[in-house]
Design a protein around this motif. Structure first.
Motif, PDB file in Angstrom:
ATOM      1  N   LYS A  15       0.012  -2.525  -5.474  1.00  0.00           N
ATOM      2  CA  LYS A  15       0.867  -3.647  -5.866  1.00  0.00           C
ATOM      3  C   LYS A  15       1.314  -3.487  -7.314  1.00  0.00           C
ATOM      4  CE  LYS A  15       2.878  -7.682  -5.579  1.00  0.00           C
ATOM      5  NZ  LYS A  15       4.120  -7.837  -4.815  1.00  0.00           N
ATOM      6  N   GLY A  18       3.927  -0.710  -7.129  1.00  0.00           N
ATOM      7  CA  GLY A  18       5.119  -1.030  -6.346  1.00  0.00           C
ATOM      8  C   GLY A  18       5.807  -2.330  -6.697  1.00  0.00           C
ATOM      9  N   ARG A  20       7.462  -5.752  -6.617  1.00  0.00           N
ATOM     10  CA  ARG A  20       8.060  -6.530  -5.528  1.00  0.00           C
ATOM     11  C   ARG A  20       8.400  -5.674  -4.316  1.00  0.00           C
ATOM     12  NH1 ARG A  20      13.587  -6.489  -4.981  1.00  0.00           N
ATOM     13  NH2 ARG A  20      14.717  -5.348  -6.567  1.00  0.00           N
ATOM     14  N   HIS A  21       8.272  -4.369  -4.445  1.00  0.00           N
ATOM     15  CA  HIS A  21       8.549  -3.466  -3.324  1.00  0.00           C
ATOM     16  C   HIS A  21       7.298  -3.216  -2.476  1.00  0.00           C
ATOM     17  CE1 HIS A  21      12.471  -2.759  -5.007  1.00  0.00           C
ATOM     18  NE2 HIS A  21      11.909  -2.463  -6.157  1.00  0.00           N
ATOM     19  N   PHE A  22       6.236  -3.943  -2.764  1.00  0.00           N
ATOM     20  CA  PHE A  22       4.971  -3.784  -2.045  1.00  0.00           C
ATOM     21  C   PHE A  22       4.360  -5.166  -1.839  1.00  0.00           C
ATOM     22  CE2 PHE A  22       0.427  -3.217  -1.641  1.00  0.00           C
ATOM     23  CZ  PHE A  22       0.320  -2.103  -0.822  1.00  0.00           C
ATOM     24  N   SER A  23       3.982  -5.477  -0.605  1.00  0.00           N
ATOM     25  CA  SER A  23       3.394  -6.783  -0.297  1.00  0.00           C
ATOM     26  C   SER A  23       1.874  -6.678  -0.184  1.00  0.00           C
ATOM     27  CB  SER A  23       3.962  -7.329   1.007  1.00  0.00           C
ATOM     28  OG  SER A  23       3.226  -8.472   1.397  1.00  0.00           O
ATOM     29  N   ARG A  71       6.186  -9.405   7.426  1.00  0.00           N
ATOM     30  CA  ARG A  71       7.230 -10.069   6.650  1.00  0.00           C
ATOM     31  C   ARG A  71       7.419 -11.525   7.076  1.00  0.00           C
ATOM     32  NH1 ARG A  71      13.686  -8.711   6.402  1.00  0.00           N
ATOM     33  NH2 ARG A  71      14.195 -10.381   4.963  1.00  0.00           N
ATOM     34  N   THR A  89      11.403  -7.821   1.462  1.00  0.00           N
ATOM     35  CA  THR A  89      12.172  -6.874   2.265  1.00  0.00           C
ATOM     36  C   THR A  89      11.320  -6.264   3.371  1.00  0.00           C
ATOM     37  OG1 THR A  89      11.601  -4.973   0.885  1.00  0.00           O
ATOM     38  CG2 THR A  89      13.549  -6.258   0.228  1.00  0.00           C
ATOM     39  N   ARG A  91      11.284  -3.152   3.929  1.00  0.00           N
ATOM     40  CA  ARG A  91      10.706  -1.952   3.303  1.00  0.00           C
ATOM     41  C   ARG A  91       9.364  -2.274   2.653  1.00  0.00           C
ATOM     42  NH1 ARG A  91      13.388   1.683  -1.513  1.00  0.00           N
ATOM     43  NH2 ARG A  91      11.718   3.209  -1.570  1.00  0.00           N
ATOM     44  N   ALA A  92       9.305  -3.374   1.920  1.00  0.00           N
ATOM     45  CA  ALA A  92       8.053  -3.783   1.275  1.00  0.00           C
ATOM     46  C   ALA A  92       6.976  -4.071   2.310  1.00  0.00           C
ATOM     47  CB  ALA A  92       8.281  -5.011   0.392  1.00  0.00           C
ATOM     48  N   SER A  93       7.383  -4.668   3.421  1.00  0.00           N
ATOM     49  CA  SER A  93       6.428  -5.002   4.467  1.00  0.00           C
ATOM     50  C   SER A  93       5.852  -3.740   5.113  1.00  0.00           C
ATOM     51  CB  SER A  93       7.102  -5.889   5.526  1.00  0.00           C
ATOM     52  OG  SER A  93       6.170  -6.322   6.480  1.00  0.00           O
ATOM     53  N   LEU A  95       5.959  -0.583   3.962  1.00  0.00           N
ATOM     54  CA  LEU A  95       5.250   0.241   2.981  1.00  0.00           C
ATOM     55  C   LEU A  95       3.819  -0.266   2.802  1.00  0.00           C
ATOM     56  CD1 LEU A  95       5.301   2.485   0.818  1.00  0.00           C
ATOM     57  CD2 LEU A  95       6.103   0.752  -0.789  1.00  0.00           C
TER      58      LEU A  95
END
Length: 166
Positions: A15, A18, A20-23, A71, A89, A91-93, A95
């Motif tokens: 996190k 990443g 905001r690109h990783f949840s 997501r 996104t 993608r974040a979900s 990933l």
């Protein structure tokens, strides 16, 4: 023990890297989904607790499920809790889901003899005992502290200068 919070340590580092690109929520959900099989094994007295879900094929399947449901579930929970967040996104979900499932099998392979983490590419568990249980737990704790510290510092630095708490 299923659902170990120590698996979340690497997730905090992911996190921190990443953003905001990783949840982190999806990462945690993927960890729980991975351990449904061992939980059922404990409840039902199965001789092997880490079978079909704890290998490359299982991690891919569960990661795909976790990414697909992560997501919408996370967005609903964040909205229900009234927690402001960056746009979420797919993608974040995905990933986070795949990072969760594949890191899970890597960590479990170091300590569970009933695994074949690289199946279907390889049978057996060559990773077993490569790191002592104590060192594995310390590494997970260290990653939690490192990731948490980085996230805390970023949150402090991101506050507006007019914020009275600063």
């Amino acid at each position: 023990m299923p659902f170990t919070p120590l698996h979340l340590g690497p997730g905090l580092v992911f996190k921190a890297i990443g953003g905001r690109h990783f949840s982190f929520m999806v990462f945690g959900g993927a960890q729980v989904l991975m351990d449904i099989e061992p939980l059922l094994g404990i409840v039902n007295g199965w001789p092997s607790l880490h079978g079909t879900t704890h290998n490359l094929a299982g991690a891919l399947l569960i990661g795909t499920l976790a990414g697909a449901i992560g997501r919408p579930v996370s967005e609903r929970v964040l909205r229900w809790l009234r927690i402001a967040h960056a746009p979420f996104t797919w993608r974040a979900s995905f990933l986070a889901a795949y990072a969760g499932t594949f890191s899970h099998i890597a960590l479990d392979a170091l300590m569970h003899a009933d695994m074949a983490p690289l199946w279907p590419l390889r049978d057996g568990n060559a990773w077993l005992g490569a790191l002592s249980l104590e060192h594995l737990h310390l590494a997970c704790l260290a990653t939690a502290l490192l990731g948490g510290a980085v996230l805390a510092v970023r949150a402090l630095l991101a506050r507006p200068k007019s914020d009275p708490r600063r």
